[in-house]
Design a protein around this motif. Structure first.
Motif, PDB file in Angstrom:
ATOM      1  N   THR A  69     102.275 -36.674  10.812  1.00 23.22           N
ATOM      2  CA  THR A  69     101.942 -36.435  12.223  1.00 23.22           C
ATOM      3  C   THR A  69     103.190 -36.738  13.040  1.00 23.22           C
ATOM      4  O   THR A  69     104.144 -37.363  12.558  1.00 23.22           O
ATOM      5  CB  THR A  69     100.790 -37.328  12.715  1.00 23.22           C
TER       6      THR A  69
ATOM      7  N   GLN B  52     102.085 -40.958  10.807  1.00 24.16           N
ATOM      8  CA  GLN B  52     101.577 -41.255   9.471  1.00 24.16           C
ATOM      9  C   GLN B  52     102.248 -40.372   8.426  1.00 24.16           C
ATOM     10  O   GLN B  52     102.876 -39.368   8.745  1.00 24.16           O
ATOM     11  CB  GLN B  52     100.070 -41.037   9.419  1.00 24.16           C
TER      12      GLN B  52
ATOM     13  N   TYR C 183     101.806 -38.739   4.146  1.00 21.69           N
ATOM     14  CA  TYR C 183     100.900 -37.876   3.383  1.00 21.69           C
ATOM     15  C   TYR C 183     100.418 -38.599   2.131  1.00 21.69           C
ATOM     16  O   TYR C 183     101.175 -39.346   1.500  1.00 21.69           O
ATOM     17  CB  TYR C 183     101.613 -36.605   2.926  1.00 21.69           C
TER      18      TYR C 183
ATOM     19  N   SER D 223      92.143 -44.937   2.323  1.00 21.84           N
ATOM     20  CA  SER D 223      93.507 -44.663   2.767  1.00 21.84           C
ATOM     21  C   SER D 223      93.747 -45.312   4.114  1.00 21.84           C
ATOM     22  O   SER D 223      92.816 -45.537   4.888  1.00 21.84           O
ATOM     23  CB  SER D 223      93.754 -43.153   2.880  1.00 21.84           C
TER      24      SER D 223
ATOM     25  N   ASN E  37      90.951 -41.524   5.931  1.00 20.67           N
ATOM     26  CA  ASN E  37      90.537 -40.123   5.752  1.00 20.67           C
ATOM     27  C   ASN E  37      91.684 -39.109   5.850  1.00 20.67           C
ATOM     28  O   ASN E  37      91.521 -38.027   6.395  1.00 20.67           O
ATOM     29  CB  ASN E  37      89.456 -39.761   6.772  1.00 20.67           C
ATOM     30  N   ILE E  38      92.847 -39.443   5.303  1.00 21.94           N
ATOM     31  CA  ILE E  38      93.950 -38.483   5.342  1.00 21.94           C
ATOM     32  C   ILE E  38      94.313 -37.960   3.953  1.00 21.94           C
ATOM     33  O   ILE E  38      95.237 -37.170   3.809  1.00 21.94           O
ATOM     34  CB  ILE E  38      95.206 -39.086   5.995  1.00 21.94           C
TER      35      ILE E  38
ATOM     36  N   SER F 208      94.376 -35.695   0.794  1.00 22.32           N
ATOM     37  CA  SER F 208      94.014 -34.336   0.394  1.00 22.32           C
ATOM     38  C   SER F 208      93.825 -34.315  -1.113  1.00 22.32           C
ATOM     39  O   SER F 208      94.533 -34.995  -1.853  1.00 22.32           O
ATOM     40  CB  SER F 208      95.092 -33.333   0.825  1.00 22.32           C
TER      41      SER F 208
END
Length: 476
Positions: free
Chosen positions: A172, A295, A297, A312, A316-317, A319
């Motif tokens: 982000t 943030q 990944y 995390s 909720n980030i 994937s």
């Protein structure tokens, strides 16, 4: 790139002084294609044996950036901190057997230093900028390193409110520094959720200063780690790749962005925590405090991740996907080979915070030639070459078209390099209907173009353009 006698600038770049720093950065656009298969193999040779530490310790990332283990077992009482090597490779851990992490793995960026120097990034991450120095003419903070670097806060003898440094960006955007128009720009988002290529977070920008004071130093970006197992990965402990907090000062520095965590196995389970939060800005007064880092990944790839109940930070980030290749074949690459006739080193440090990679003599006259090298890019592609000085406006010119073969092509551009430290970067757009790459999909939508960028002194940048025109990007 090159700089004339003065200062240097870099990021997977070559920094240049005029006397300048020369920085070159290669961005690899990686295509990924999920292939149906029953098992995933990490490709580990097992040459490094079993990794089962009994005590907490700090381990330098190997020169190759890769460990080839048979199994990995980190007990609950053990914390393993990985530190960057001289070429700042991201960390890849391959295991032919199972990986169990009950303890902790630390890939965090370092905080800004009280002496005014920016914190180092974690392995594969980028350093924070130094704070402004109000005892000479360098009142403005130094921008951080990395594709999503935070800008330096402005300071001078004529203002009462210096600007805080901008926070670094990655997954982000960071946030801008306080101080209104004097605040450093926020570092912008870049990269993709696939974490291909493997790259860490960017550093924040240093805070500005006024007379006889220092600006706050910025935090470094979190590092990048890939763990791949031919068996099972179980995490009941933690993996952290947090951005470093910035220091306070006349105006606060910007926090580093969080880094990258990618896990690949046949089965992934456990209830551990994966943390890629950005670092806090320096300074208690928000009117001239530093910005917060963005943030990072987190990516989990497995055929069975139903038993992963972990968390995390931020929440909720994560994937999720089936296993992709660890690296992608036939990836496009672009690099700056030389500036003003001075060759780039094979492994440039490319940092505004470090020693110049290349010094271009002050007698070298403008304009100067930037020599470019590429592979797996369509012939005729025009490359945009930019010069970003440590202070002053950025300029951009177009190169000649790439010529040669698709596996090895060259081009050149003519730039004006100011005195002092500068970063030279290059970028190109790839049309996937012409390039010989596997299809790429983001959130189920096919990617039409890749914009691949190289920075002299910086890290690879990628912008994916989908069929509907959506852009997963980093914008300068």
């Amino acid at each position: 790139m090159s700089a004339k006698t003065g200062d240097a600038f870099g990021q997977h770049l070559i920094t240049i002084k005029r006397w300048a720093l020369l920085g070159a950065l290669c961005f690899l656009a990686a295509a990924v294609n999920v292939r149906a298969q029953n098992t995933f193999s990490s490709g580990s040779t097992g040459a490094d044996g079993a990794f089962s530490p009994a005590t907490s310790q700090t381990i330098v990332v190997p020169d190759s950036g890769v460990f080839n283990f048979t199994t990995v077992n980190i007990p609950s009482t053990v914390t393993i901190t990985f530190s960057r090597n001289l070429t700042n490779k991201p960390l890849t851990i391959l295991a032919s057997g199972d990986v169990t992490i009950a303890g902790s793995i630390n890939m965090d960026g370092k905080p800004g230093n009280a002496n005014g120097f920016g914190g180092a990034g974690g392995p594969g991450g980028f350093g924070g900028g130094a704070g402004g120095y109000g005892f000479d003419q360098s009142f403005t903070g130094v921008p951080g390193d990395g594709p999503g670097s935070g800008g330096g806060g402005i300071g001078s003898t004529t203002i009462s409110l210096p600007g805080g440094g901008g926070g670094g960006g990655f997954g982000t955007n960071g946030t801008p520094g306080g101080g209104g128009t004097n605040g450093g720009q926020a570092g912008l988002r870049f990269g993709t959720v696939t974490i291909i290529p493997l790259i860490g977070g960017s550093g924040g920008g240093g805070g500005g200063a006024i007379n006889n004071n220092r600006g706050g130093a910025a935090g470094g970006g979190g590092g990048a780690i890939l763990i791949a197992s031919s068996g099972t990965i179980t995490i009941t402990g933690s993996i952290t790749s947090r951005g470093g907090n910035a220091a306070s000062g006349n105006a606060g520095g910007g926090g580093g962005s969080g880094g990258a965590i990618r896990l690949i196995a046949n089965t992934i389970g456990g209830a551990g925590n994966l943390n890629v939060t950005g670092g806090a800005g320096g300074g208690a007064n928000t009117s001239f405090g530093g910005g917060t880092g963005g943030q990072g990944y987190i990516r989990i790839e497995a055929y069975d991740y139903s038993n992963f109940t972990g968390s995390s930070s931020p929440a909720n980030i994560i994937s999720f996907a089936f296993p992709h290749p660890i690296t992608s074949p036939n990836s496009p690459s672009l690099r700056i080979a030389s500036v003003g006739g001075v060759a780039a080193p094979s492994t440039p440090f490319g940092s505004l915070q470090g020693v110049p990679d290349v010094i271009v003599p002050s007698a070298t006259t403008n304009p100067m030639t930037v020599a470019l090298e590429a592979s797996n890019l369509p012939l005729g592609t025009i490359v945009q070459v930019s010069v970003t000085p440590s202070r002053g406006a950025k300029t951009t010119v177009s190169s000649t078209g790439l010529a040669g073969t698709e596996s090895a092509s060259t081009a050149s551009a003519s730039v004006t390099l100011p005195g002092g430290i500068s970063v030279v970067s290059a970028s190109a757009v790839i049309d996937l209907t012409l390039a010989k790459l596997d299809p790429i999909f983001i959130n189920g939508e096919r990617v039409r173009q890749i914009e691949v960028a190289a920075t002299f002194g910086g890290a690879s940048e990628l912008i994916y353009v989908t069929e509907s025109g959506k852009r997963v990007k980093r914008t300068d």
